[in-house]
Write an enzyme that holds these catalytic residues in place. Structure first.
Site, PDB file in Angstrom:
ATOM      1  CE1 TYR A   1      -4.356  -1.482   0.577  1.00 15.38           C
ATOM      2  CE2 TYR A   1      -2.906  -3.235   1.348  1.00 15.38           C
ATOM      3  CZ  TYR A   1      -4.146  -2.808   0.916  1.00 15.38           C
ATOM      4  OH  TYR A   1      -5.178  -3.705   0.807  1.00 15.38           O
TER       5      TYR A   1
ATOM      6  CG  HIS B   1     -13.534  -0.165   4.762  1.00 16.23           C
ATOM      7  ND1 HIS B   1     -12.422  -0.458   4.005  1.00 16.23           N
ATOM      8  CD2 HIS B   1     -13.063   0.108   6.009  1.00 16.23           C
ATOM      9  CE1 HIS B   1     -11.332  -0.347   4.738  1.00 16.23           C
ATOM     10  NE2 HIS B   1     -11.696  -0.003   5.969  1.00 16.23           N
TER      11      HIS B   1
END
Length: 593
Positions: free
Chosen positions: A232, A414
């Site tokens: 990430y 999420h």
């Protein structure tokens, strides 16, 4: 999800017809001959397939598709760049090759065959008695072989996967040696993988773009993609001082050519307007060198995931971009998926925002539904389907929403790594009225903002109930709610208009009831949970002996205990709503899936 008989009406072939269907093979000379066996005499053109995704990290398999809602079918076009002796393509519940629904192309070195197949619990392949992957054609081109086929959403075949609005786990396998029969294929010995997509994209009308539309690209800064499977990457940028108010009306991905199979998803976050001092950063999101200020850049402006198209806002709404109260600072986050561990790949991917000074009628807003990030919500280890539910209560919407209500047009679900299912429903007058968004095949590795097929109207006094299901079978300690990747979340970011002051509408169990739970555990177990004030809730959960009794009581607690309601304005100031009893909805008779 494999299909079973149930409440959904199906018109299925008789047993005799099924037996006749088992003789169905389609021979195609894939290596030498261009075959076109197309519906209505014509094979679809490449331009007829608006959705595209690479199946494998090398980009050897490129899948394109379109959706026909009148016919209830998905049309696929699969480009095979380096065909050897065939391939497997299909769908399964979570990307497994066992109990999978497959289309198989294989060659014995002389002839080639195409058929609808399925795999059993041991991964052995069988020809399906009902051939539902329909071959439309195959054509040779300089870039490779195009294979065209179609599949109905629902087939009434218990061996077939039911295609729904959820995330679909597509699987593929490449045959590098000739095989003499379908049963001779050993799926454990072939090169294989999975890709996640939403196949059933909604049909949306693209609004007319204004003449004064401008663009801003927020991209990575020529990053060298780390030679590891998962990265990430975070970077920051800022808008000019005094940047006036605009509306974002559209955005689309900008992917560096050659990296289409490595860039998994991208998000742009707006930082908190209260940040005065800001340190720019360009590096891994989990680095200790990352400035703490980036933790306050969490307001989603744009999100893209592999397979998604450009995102258009409704013609009557746009997202505020610039102007008073808008933070100049933005954070870009890119998830690189590099399973082949390529080295030295450079990337400048990102998102292109389209914005206009011609403001639309409504400001679009984002509201956060679900559970508060708190360790009082914990999942025991070893659970295959542990359920949490978060509430945006009627008291909160009564106080915070305008009389005419709001319209939800998009949603982003999420969780962190243990999440498996997420669903948000709208309840009114104590009854479930509508599903806002649902993904029963949810994966934390595939998160995108999804346009809803129809807008959901929410009025004062309505409730929005978000339920998340988790799997912790691979964990030995409790998983608590929190911001860390090994902690958990249960969130639905709903995109709506007109924008209100309500930015967060969530709940958590009343902490006082959690103390009662710890006391109960201490009464029935030899190992005591410390009730000392200096011991944190995560430490208390880590000391619990996780037997079946303690797990079941905790799940029951989350089902009946009063909740603490967080009904927050964008300024983080709460509307005057505190605790509430859990709403009771009537049980629905489950439909057979």
């Amino acid at each position: 999800r494999m299909q079973t008989s149930g409440n959904k009406p199906c018109s299925c072939p008789s047993f005799k017809l099924r037996e006749v269907a088992s003789m169905y093979f389609t021979m195609i000379a894939v290596f030498l001959v261009i075959l076109v066996v197309a519906l209505q005499g014509l094979a679809p053109r490449g331009s007829d397939f608006p959705y595209k995704v690479p199946l494998d990290p090398e980009g050897l398999l490129q899948l394109s598709w379109n959706v026909s809602y009148p016919e209830q079918v998905v049309n696929f076009q699969l480009l095979i760049r380096d065909l050897k002796f065939g391939l497997l393509f299909g769908m399964s519940d979570r990307g497994e090759f066992e109990d999978a629904d497959l289309a198989v192309l294989w060659s014995d070195g002389h002839n080639s065959y195409f058929g609808d197949a399925w795999s059993d619990a041991k991964g052995r392949l069988h020809m399906d008695s009902q051939q539902d992957y329909q071959l439309l054609g195959a054509r040779r081109a300089p870039e490779g072989l195009y294979l065209l086929f179609r599949r109905a959403f629902s087939t009434c075949d218990p061996k077939d996967y039911l295609i729904e609005d959820d995330t679909v786990h597509l699987i593929y396998g490449i045959l590098e040696k000739p095989v003499h029969s379908l049963r001779a294929i050993n799926i454990s010995a072939i090169r294989r993988g999975l890709q996640r997509v939403q196949l059933l994209k909604p049909n949306i009308t693209i609004p007319e773009m204004p003449s004064d539309m401008k663009t801003k690209e927020i991209t990575a800064l020529n990053v060298v993609i780390p030679s590891q499977e998962t990265t990430y990457w975070c970077s920051t940028t800022e808008l000019p001082e005094g940047f006036p108010k605009h509306h974002i009306i559209m955005y689309e991905p900008v992917i560096t050519p050659g990296n289409e199979a490595l860039v998994h998803h991208i998000e742009v976050f707006q930082c908190a307007a209260t940040l005065n001092n800001f340190s720019h950063y360009n590096g891994p999101c989990d680095s200790e060198k990352k400035p703490d200020q980036l933790n306050y850049c969490r307001h989603v402006l744009a999100a893209w995931a592999m397979g998604a198209q450009a995102f258009y806002y409704p013609e009557e709404a746009g997202v505020v971009f610039g102007g008073p109260g808008f933070s100049r600072y933005l954070r870009l986050e890119i998830h690189y998926h590099n399973p082949l561990v390529f080295k030295g790949r450079r990337d400048s991917s990102g998102i292109r925002l389209y914005y206009t000074a011609t403001l639309r009628r409504h400001n679009a807003g984002i509201m956060e539904l679900g559970l508060v990030y708190t360790p009082v919500m914990a999942i025991p280890p070893g659970e295959d389907a542990f359920v949490f539910t978060g509430y945006c209560t009627d008291k909160c919407t009564q106080l915070a929403l305008p009389a005419d209500g709001i319209r939800i047009f998009a949603s982003q679900l999420h969780t962190h790594l243990a999440g498996r299912k997420v669903v948000t429903v709208l309840a009114r007058d104590g009854r479930e009225r509508q599903v806002v968004n649902s993904d029963r095949h949810y994966s934390p590795h595939f998160q995108e903002i999804r346009m809803l097929k129809e807008m959901v109207a929410v009025f004062p006094g309505d409730e929005l109930i978000t339920t998340c299901t988790y799997n912790t079978e691979d964990r030995s300690n409790a998983t608590v709610g929190g911001l860390g990747i090994m902690d958990e979340m249960c969130v639905n970011y709903v995109h709506y208009y007109p924008q209100t002051q309500l930015e967060l509408c969530k709940s958590a169990v009343d902490p006082g009831y959690l103390h009662r739970y710890f006391n109960l555990v201490n009464r029935f177990n030899d190992e005591e949970v410390c009730m000392c004030p200096q011991v944190s809730v995560p430490q208390q959960f880590s000391s619990i002996p996780w037997n079946m009794f303690n797990k079941d009581v905790l799940q029951s607690l989350y089902g009946f205990a009063p909740i603490s309601v967080h009904c927050n304005k964008s300024s983080a100031v709460r509307f005057p709503v505190r605790t509430a009893s859990l709403p009771e909805l009537p049980n629905k008779t489950p439909s057979c899936r």
